[in-house]
Design an enzyme around this catalytic site. Structure first.
Site, mmCIF file in Angstrom:
data_model
loop_
_atom_site.group_PDB
_atom_site.id
_atom_site.type_symbol
_atom_site.label_atom_id
_atom_site.label_comp_id
_atom_site.label_asym_id
_atom_site.label_seq_id
_atom_site.Cartn_x
_atom_site.Cartn_y
_atom_site.Cartn_z
ATOM 1 N N GLY A 80 64.842 42.188 17.334
ATOM 2 C CA GLY A 80 65.022 43.636 17.355
ATOM 3 C C GLY A 80 65.607 44.260 16.103
ATOM 4 O O GLY A 80 65.695 45.488 16.007
ATOM 5 N N CYS A 137 36.115 56.531 15.073
ATOM 6 C CA CYS A 137 35.781 57.776 15.771
ATOM 7 C C CYS A 137 36.886 58.184 16.735
ATOM 8 O O CYS A 137 36.684 58.215 17.957
ATOM 9 C CB CYS A 137 34.479 57.590 16.532
ATOM 10 S SG CYS A 137 33.249 56.836 15.496
ATOM 11 N N TYR A 192 52.548 54.616 17.669
ATOM 12 C CA TYR A 192 53.972 55.004 17.698
ATOM 13 C C TYR A 192 54.284 56.167 16.760
ATOM 14 O O TYR A 192 55.446 56.467 16.531
ATOM 15 C CB TYR A 192 54.855 53.830 17.248
ATOM 16 C CG TYR A 192 54.551 52.501 17.878
ATOM 17 C CD1 TYR A 192 54.691 52.305 19.245
ATOM 18 C CD2 TYR A 192 54.134 51.427 17.091
ATOM 19 C CE1 TYR A 192 54.419 51.067 19.812
ATOM 20 C CE2 TYR A 192 53.867 50.187 17.657
ATOM 21 C CZ TYR A 192 54.016 50.016 19.012
ATOM 22 O OH TYR A 192 53.750 48.798 19.570
ATOM 23 N N TYR A 223 53.416 43.182 13.362
ATOM 24 C CA TYR A 223 52.654 43.990 14.310
ATOM 25 C C TYR A 223 51.518 44.739 13.603
ATOM 26 O O TYR A 223 51.155 45.844 13.978
ATOM 27 C CB TYR A 223 53.586 44.955 15.070
ATOM 28 C CG TYR A 223 54.755 44.210 15.692
ATOM 29 C CD1 TYR A 223 54.565 43.357 16.764
ATOM 30 C CD2 TYR A 223 56.050 44.320 15.153
ATOM 31 C CE1 TYR A 223 55.620 42.630 17.306
ATOM 32 C CE2 TYR A 223 57.113 43.600 15.694
ATOM 33 C CZ TYR A 223 56.888 42.763 16.765
ATOM 34 O OH TYR A 223 57.931 42.036 17.302
ATOM 35 N N GLU A 248 65.744 35.572 18.010
ATOM 36 C CA GLU A 248 64.280 35.679 18.039
ATOM 37 C C GLU A 248 63.769 36.812 17.147
ATOM 38 O O GLU A 248 63.084 37.712 17.624
ATOM 39 C CB GLU A 248 63.803 35.988 19.468
ATOM 40 C CG GLU A 248 64.145 34.963 20.510
ATOM 41 C CD GLU A 248 63.811 35.430 21.919
ATOM 42 O OE1 GLU A 248 63.635 34.574 22.790
ATOM 43 O OE2 GLU A 248 63.726 36.670 22.146
ATOM 44 N N PRO A 249 64.061 36.791 15.861
ATOM 45 C CA PRO A 249 63.608 37.889 15.006
ATOM 46 C C PRO A 249 62.124 37.788 14.691
ATOM 47 O O PRO A 249 61.599 36.683 14.526
ATOM 48 C CB PRO A 249 64.422 37.664 13.724
ATOM 49 C CG PRO A 249 64.624 36.183 13.686
ATOM 50 C CD PRO A 249 64.763 35.738 15.121
ATOM 51 N N GLY A 250 61.461 38.917 14.643
ATOM 52 C CA GLY A 250 60.063 38.942 14.213
ATOM 53 C C GLY A 250 59.965 39.841 12.995
ATOM 54 O O GLY A 250 59.830 39.397 11.858
HETATM 55 N N1 LLP Z 1 62.026 38.637 21.593
HETATM 56 C C1 LLP Z 1 61.391 39.303 22.584
HETATM 57 C C2 LLP Z 1 61.624 38.887 23.971
HETATM 58 C C3 LLP Z 1 60.554 40.370 22.283
HETATM 59 O O1 LLP Z 1 59.935 41.029 23.265
HETATM 60 C C4 LLP Z 1 60.342 40.746 20.929
HETATM 61 C C5 LLP Z 1 59.455 41.856 20.580
HETATM 62 C C6 LLP Z 1 61.001 40.017 19.921
HETATM 63 C C7 LLP Z 1 61.850 38.978 20.300
HETATM 64 C C8 LLP Z 1 60.862 40.323 18.463
HETATM 65 O O2 LLP Z 1 61.314 41.599 18.167
HETATM 66 P P1 LLP Z 1 61.466 42.089 16.637
HETATM 67 O O3 LLP Z 1 62.553 41.226 15.994
HETATM 68 O O4 LLP Z 1 60.174 41.901 15.967
HETATM 69 O O5 LLP Z 1 61.859 43.505 16.762
HETATM 70 N N2 LLP Z 1 54.542 46.443 18.471
HETATM 71 C C9 LLP Z 1 55.835 47.060 18.245
HETATM 72 C C10 LLP Z 1 56.984 46.124 18.464
HETATM 73 C C11 LLP Z 1 56.985 45.446 19.830
HETATM 74 C C12 LLP Z 1 58.066 44.424 19.993
HETATM 75 C C13 LLP Z 1 57.845 43.587 21.208
HETATM 76 N N3 LLP Z 1 58.844 42.573 21.436
HETATM 77 C C14 LLP Z 1 55.835 47.677 16.850
HETATM 78 O O6 LLP Z 1 54.831 47.591 16.143
HETATM 79 O O7 LLP Z 1 56.816 48.303 16.469
#
Ligand code: LLP
Length: 419
Positions: free
Chosen positions: A239, A345, A316, A374, A273-275
């Site tokens: 997050g 389109c 978003y 994403y 759990e960073p993405g």
């Molecule tokens: N852990 C869990 C359980 C999650 O659901 C998520 C993301 C993450 C970790 C990783 O979150 P991050 O560190 O990337 O914020 N498509 C959206 C974001 C959706 C996130 C879904 N869950 C966007 O493009 O902003």
């Protein structure tokens, strides 16, 4: 910090001119910087080194095999949410002891496959799911580890589609339900509740919600410990927000400084759990200007990438900075307000609206920045468009890590049947 920088007005990814990549591989094209995402991973790891966390990169942010492999090779684990992501994780040789599996809707098959491969644990999101895992594990005669995902009821102040820790969200269980489940822990003989998990949302740029959520869960751990219920892991989710425009998110060090004292208090093994934090600013989408179209009220820059390639602005209303690959049009007088749109389109097919940019011409290339997370992973074949190629740059080296789809791949699974 990322490695997309102008050198004498030419945009580089590390040591490579982005324009050379656009010409060689054609557009739309995703370009990733290896050094950027590896540095982000290491920054987080170093900031939290006192608790030696297991950092499980969130595969959904960008699931390209080479990106997963590069992170796994550096010691990362993986956070997965489907059988497909498990398949990817195993394909890149991620040790199953470093895989955690969330999702509110795991199917029986997915649960069975994950148990078979011996993942570290499932992040369980409801009582019926816990009972189902117990049933399947029982059938397989294999005791399985789980962590309970708690919904800490926190307002993360981010886009409403990406909050996950409020009462109205479908994720996790509340503290009361968690306490009941833990009290009855012994009644399910094939699941062992090894940990607690929280994840309150994505692109969170302030630290208060994280601190509040972690405090709540650590207090809860204190309460259950007193009851003699022991757990081993605390998974604090992902997050962490990044800078798309003018956000001022906390750095890894600032974040660690705030939450480390609380984490140390609970004495559990920490998982993160960073993405987006790792891969977000490590990728750009390069597009080419097809037409400049003037209408009575507006000027449209029509590019060859669309919402099927990068859906974040459409979905978003997300802001992505857009940079010319050749930054030669400084003069203020040269600036104009434009909408940058794709060929699809739909009126939602835009990358920017009313953006003030230096004058753009047909055949110019543009970089849509911070598209590493994403971006490709949410892309589709809408309008029967082939999904873009992906390249990874490391120093001077360029690697094609996914070829552009072909027309025959588009039709691969379809059948013309005799009626
Ligand atoms: N852990 C869990 C359980 C999650 O659901 C998520 C993301 C993450 C970790 C990783 O979150 P991050 O560190 O990337 O914020 N498509 C959206 C974001 C959706 C996130 C879904 N869950 C966007 O493009 O902003």
């Amino acid at each position: 910090m990322h490695e997309f920088k102008y050198k004498r007005d030419i945009l580089f990814c590390e040591e490579v001119k982005v324009q050379d990549l656009a010409i060689k591989f054609a557009t739309p094209l995703y370009v990733y910087s290896w050094n950027t995402f590896i540095n982000h991973y290491l920054k987080l790891k170093n900031a939290f080194q006192e608790v030696r966390p297991l950092i499980c990169y969130s595969v959904k942010a960008n699931s390209n095999l080479m990106i997963l492999k590069a992170l796994v090779d550096k010691g990362a684990g993986l956070d997965i949410v489907s059988g497909g992501e498990l398949f990817r994780a195993l394909r890149v040789g991620c040790p199953s002891s470093k895989i955690v599996y969330a999702s509110v809707g795991k199917t029986d098959n997915e649960i069975e496959e994950a148990i078979k491969s011996g993942i570290l644990f499932f992040n369980v999101e409801s009582l019926p799911e816990l009972q189902n895992i117990n049933r399947i594990a029982g059938r397989m005669r294999k005791v399985t580890n789980v962590a309970l995902r708690i919904n800490p009821v926190i307002e993360p102040k981010t886009h409403k589609f990406i909050t996950t820790g409020k009462l109205t969200n479908k994720f996790g269980v509340d503290f009361k339900t968690a306490a009941d489940i833990l009290d009855n822990g012994g009644s399910l003989s094939y699941v062992k509740i090894k940990g607690l998990h929280i994840h309150i949302g994505s692109q969170i740029t302030i630290r208060e919600p994280f601190v509040a959520a972690i405090k709540k869960v650590v207090d809860f751990i204190g309460v259950i410990k007193k009851k003699g219920i022991g757990i081993e892991y605390l998974n604090i989710g992902g997050g962490l927000g990044i800078i798309y425009h003018n956000e001022t998110p906390q750095t890894a060090d600032e974040f660690a400084k705030k939450v480390l004292p609380i984490l140390k208090r609970c004495g559990l093994k920490i998982i993160m759990e960073p993405g987006r934090f790792i891969i977000g600013s490590a990728g750009i989408l390069v597009v080419k200007v097809l037409y400049v179209k003037k209408t009575r009220d507006k000027k449209f820059i029509i590019v060859d990438g669309g919402m099927n390639d990068l859906i974040r602005p459409a979905l978003y209303d997300a802001h992505h900075e857009i940079l010319p690959l050749e930054n030669t049009g400084y003069a203020r007088s040269n600036r104009e307000k434009v909408d940058i749109v794709g060929p699809i389109c739909e009126s939602a097919d835009f990358f920017a609206k009313g953006r003030v940019m230096a004058k753009i011409k047909e055949r110019d290339y543009l970089a849509i920045t911070c598209s590493g997370a994403y971006g490709f992973s949410m892309s589709s074949n809408y309008n029967s468009r082939r999904r873009p190629a992906e390249v990874m740059v490391r120093g001077r080296e360029v690697y094609l890590i996914r070829e552009r789809e072909s027309y025959s791949q588009l039709l691969r699974n379809e059948k013309i049947v005799k009626l």
